[in-house]
Design a protein around this motif. Sequence first.
Motif, PDB file in Angstrom:
ATOM      1  N   LEU A   6       0.848  -1.183   0.000  1.00 26.04           N
ATOM      2  CA  LEU A   6       0.000   0.000   0.000  1.00 26.04           C
ATOM      3  C   LEU A   6       0.887   1.238   0.000  1.00 26.04           C
ATOM      4  O   LEU A   6       2.062   1.158   0.331  1.00 26.04           O
ATOM      5  N   ARG A   9       2.275   4.935   4.974  1.00 26.13           N
ATOM      6  CA  ARG A   9       1.289   5.113   6.043  1.00 26.13           C
ATOM      7  C   ARG A   9       0.762   6.548   6.072  1.00 26.13           C
ATOM      8  O   ARG A   9       1.511   7.494   5.955  1.00 26.13           O
ATOM      9  N   ASP A  10      -0.553   6.639   6.235  1.00 25.35           N
ATOM     10  CA  ASP A  10      -1.198   7.939   6.394  1.00 25.35           C
ATOM     11  C   ASP A  10      -2.348   7.780   7.370  1.00 25.35           C
ATOM     12  O   ASP A  10      -2.535   6.719   7.949  1.00 25.35           O
ATOM     13  N   ASN A  12      -5.322   7.306   6.991  1.00 22.73           N
ATOM     14  CA  ASN A  12      -6.340   6.342   6.574  1.00 22.73           C
ATOM     15  C   ASN A  12      -5.953   4.908   6.932  1.00 22.73           C
ATOM     16  O   ASN A  12      -6.758   4.000   6.743  1.00 22.73           O
ATOM     17  N   MET A  13      -4.721   4.683   7.378  1.00 23.46           N
ATOM     18  CA  MET A  13      -4.230   3.320   7.565  1.00 23.46           C
ATOM     19  C   MET A  13      -4.172   2.923   9.034  1.00 23.46           C
ATOM     20  O   MET A  13      -3.868   3.732   9.899  1.00 23.46           O
ATOM     21  N   ASP A  15      -3.083  -0.830  11.453  1.00 22.46           N
ATOM     22  CA  ASP A  15      -2.523  -2.170  11.357  1.00 22.46           C
ATOM     23  C   ASP A  15      -2.585  -2.873  12.699  1.00 22.46           C
ATOM     24  O   ASP A  15      -2.731  -2.241  13.744  1.00 22.46           O
ATOM     25  N   GLU A  85      -9.965  -5.691  -1.626  1.00 25.60           N
ATOM     26  CA  GLU A  85     -10.618  -4.393  -1.507  1.00 25.60           C
ATOM     27  C   GLU A  85     -12.105  -4.536  -1.760  1.00 25.60           C
ATOM     28  O   GLU A  85     -12.545  -5.484  -2.407  1.00 25.60           O
ATOM     29  N   THR A  94     -12.356   0.395   0.600  1.00 27.67           N
ATOM     30  CA  THR A  94     -11.564  -0.046   1.741  1.00 27.67           C
ATOM     31  C   THR A  94     -10.618  -1.130   1.247  1.00 27.67           C
ATOM     32  O   THR A  94     -11.023  -1.996   0.472  1.00 27.67           O
ATOM     33  N   TYR A  95      -9.353  -1.062   1.682  1.00 29.58           N
ATOM     34  CA  TYR A  95      -8.330  -2.034   1.281  1.00 29.58           C
ATOM     35  C   TYR A  95      -7.826  -2.775   2.511  1.00 29.58           C
ATOM     36  O   TYR A  95      -7.705  -2.177   3.583  1.00 29.58           O
ATOM     37  N   LYS A 116      -6.807   0.071   5.047  1.00 29.12           N
ATOM     38  CA  LYS A 116      -6.907   1.481   4.663  1.00 29.12           C
ATOM     39  C   LYS A 116      -8.381   1.786   4.453  1.00 29.12           C
ATOM     40  O   LYS A 116      -9.051   1.157   3.635  1.00 29.12           O
ATOM     41  N   GLY A 120     -10.090   8.920   6.279  1.00 32.56           N
ATOM     42  CA  GLY A 120      -9.185   9.134   7.399  1.00 32.56           C
ATOM     43  C   GLY A 120      -9.870   9.347   8.730  1.00 32.56           C
ATOM     44  O   GLY A 120     -10.740   8.591   9.134  1.00 32.56           O
TER      45      GLY A 120
END
Length: 174
Positions: A6, A9-10, A12-13, A15, A85, A94-95, A116, A120
């Motif tokens: 992907l 990182r932002d 929206n992510m 983990d 996705e 969405t992923y 993701k 956000g």
Amino acid sequence: MQGTSLPPRDENMMDAGVTIRRPVPEVFRFYRDFKNLPSFLGDVIAVEQIDPTTSRWTIQGPLGMRANWTVRVIEERANALIRYETVTSPRLRTYWEMHFGPAVKDGETDVHEVMKIPFGRLGRAALALIGKFPAQEMASNLHRLKELLETGKITDTSYSVAGRFAQQPYENGC
């Protein structure tokens, strides 16, 4: 464990990860059969396989509302990666990436999930208003996967639809 494919990182992510006392091929095979997902995902109540890469997921939301998502596998590497996705407009997509790799101890698997979501912080705030917290839900889902594959039963009912995981042992046929 290899990095995600992907974008960097932002906001929206999210983990989460877990180590499962089962070999990588067994964990990968179980997860990749999306019909197994309702056995441990907190809000997915059914998965219908449409073709080898596309499935329709039935999600139970707040107040008993149900929604259907079409999900497509967009990349797969046996015993290493499943990337998928939702099939929707690009702004709402969405992923997920599921990484599988050997853990420190032989016969164990590290599972790492990257998700993701659209919009956000705004998207997370909207989900929180309806009682959904994606980061906590991801961690709970992975913990239930671990429980199921290691013990054959689920005791963790956090971040799941009420009554979703009645004590029914799973026959570990991985």
